[in-house]
Design a protein around this motif. Sequence first.
Motif, PDB file in Angstrom:
ATOM      1  N   UNK A  98       0.934  -1.272  -0.076  1.00  0.00           N
ATOM      2  CA  UNK A  98       0.114   0.112  -0.073  1.00  0.00           C
ATOM      3  C   UNK A  98       0.783   1.173   0.016  1.00  0.00           C
ATOM      4  N   UNK A  99       1.979   1.303   0.822  1.00  0.00           N
ATOM      5  CA  UNK A  99       2.839   2.524   0.857  1.00  0.00           C
ATOM      6  C   UNK A  99       3.487   2.791  -0.692  1.00  0.00           C
ATOM      7  N   UNK A 100       3.895   1.619  -1.525  1.00  0.00           N
ATOM      8  CA  UNK A 100       4.499   1.812  -2.519  1.00  0.00           C
ATOM      9  C   UNK A 100       3.543   2.574  -3.572  1.00  0.00           C
ATOM     10  N   UNK A 101       2.282   2.188  -3.367  1.00  0.00           N
ATOM     11  CA  UNK A 101       1.265   2.770  -4.034  1.00  0.00           C
ATOM     12  C   UNK A 101       0.844   4.174  -3.701  1.00  0.00           C
ATOM     13  N   UNK A 102       0.645   4.351  -2.595  1.00  0.00           N
ATOM     14  CA  UNK A 102       0.633   5.963  -1.951  1.00  0.00           C
ATOM     15  C   UNK A 102       1.601   6.472  -2.473  1.00  0.00           C
ATOM     16  N   UNK A 103       2.923   6.192  -2.497  1.00  0.00           N
ATOM     17  CA  UNK A 103       4.289   6.887  -2.607  1.00  0.00           C
ATOM     18  C   UNK A 103       4.106   7.499  -4.083  1.00  0.00           C
ATOM     19  N   UNK A 104       3.626   6.444  -4.826  1.00  0.00           N
ATOM     20  CA  UNK A 104       3.671   6.599  -6.570  1.00  0.00           C
ATOM     21  C   UNK A 104       2.576   7.512  -6.946  1.00  0.00           C
ATOM     22  N   UNK A 105       1.684   7.700  -6.371  1.00  0.00           N
ATOM     23  CA  UNK A 105       0.424   8.466  -6.598  1.00  0.00           C
ATOM     24  C   UNK A 105      -0.894   7.852  -6.639  1.00  0.00           C
ATOM     25  N   UNK A 106      -0.771   6.615  -6.112  1.00  0.00           N
ATOM     26  CA  UNK A 106      -2.310   5.715  -5.911  1.00  0.00           C
ATOM     27  C   UNK A 106      -2.951   6.419  -4.871  1.00  0.00           C
ATOM     28  N   UNK A 107      -4.110   5.792  -4.477  1.00  0.00           N
ATOM     29  CA  UNK A 107      -4.766   6.130  -3.265  1.00  0.00           C
ATOM     30  C   UNK A 107      -5.052   4.738  -2.314  1.00  0.00           C
ATOM     31  N   UNK A 108      -4.996   4.748  -1.278  1.00  0.00           N
ATOM     32  CA  UNK A 108      -4.973   3.793  -0.310  1.00  0.00           C
ATOM     33  C   UNK A 108      -6.121   4.239   0.934  1.00  0.00           C
TER      34      UNK A 108
ATOM     35  N   UNK B 281      -5.102  -0.809  -1.351  1.00  0.00           N
ATOM     36  CA  UNK B 281      -4.888  -0.083  -2.612  1.00  0.00           C
ATOM     37  C   UNK B 281      -6.471   0.010  -3.241  1.00  0.00           C
ATOM     38  N   UNK B 282      -6.913   1.472  -3.306  1.00  0.00           N
ATOM     39  CA  UNK B 282      -8.180   1.893  -4.039  1.00  0.00           C
ATOM     40  C   UNK B 282      -7.966   2.208  -5.254  1.00  0.00           C
ATOM     41  N   UNK B 283      -6.934   2.941  -5.458  1.00  0.00           N
ATOM     42  CA  UNK B 283      -6.567   3.393  -6.987  1.00  0.00           C
ATOM     43  C   UNK B 283      -5.347   3.335  -7.189  1.00  0.00           C
ATOM     44  N   UNK B 284      -4.959   2.717  -8.242  1.00  0.00           N
ATOM     45  CA  UNK B 284      -3.344   2.531  -8.737  1.00  0.00           C
ATOM     46  C   UNK B 284      -2.783   3.590  -8.967  1.00  0.00           C
TER      47      UNK B 284
END
Length: 248
Positions: free
Chosen positions: A107-117, A160-163
Amino acid sequence: MAFPPLSPLSPLLIVQVGTPPDVIRHPFGDLPDWYCRALKRSRDSVTVVRVFEGEALPPPDASRVAIITGSWSMVTDLHPWSEATAQWIRDAMEVQMPLFGVCYGHQLMAHALGGRVDYHALGREVGCRTIRLLPDAGNDALLEGWPSTFPAHLTHEQSIIELPPGARVLAYSDHDEHQIVRYGPNAVSTQFHPEFTPEISAACINRSVDALRGEGKDPEAMLRALEETHEATRLLRRFVDSFCYAPS
């Protein structure tokens, strides 16, 4: 495999973003112990940075392999140590450092790269569940020759809600559509726990019995359904061994 191995001396870095509650840590050890057992590596063969306690990460280095662990925190809490680790992930992606995130790390990788958690609309996903590869996932170098379905252990409330832009989903479960995500040639994450054993999974279920029953779930059925998850563990091992030779 499309991943060329690097130097035999390439070190393995475990970015530890939390520690289990005492009731789980005392019988099974801390998170780095779980990963070392899954990878069949000695504890002194890896570098561990406990970022959740304020330890500083080394500069990102493409000759190292990093595993970002799970946690009992939530990504949406935006803890300073977590946001600093998110920036480190962005910097690591810039130099194409090999990264493998697990659960919170996923989840943190997705958040860091512009996704939504955020919290999953269906509640928590706990126990041993079936992971299903998407039809074209076998074209991914990491999943070449992989079975189309395999069991894996899970315990998470957020997802992860949005990639992030450019990320690609490779596998899903009935509960969560983002079970394996690729972010770049050297960066992958899993919502499931490849380092878990049935015993660790059982401890997590037993710790949450009241909450699970309150959500209409059956903890006893979850415990009965636990099994070994060799393919999930092998996935982590394949990723790490793609970049650094196993120690002698």
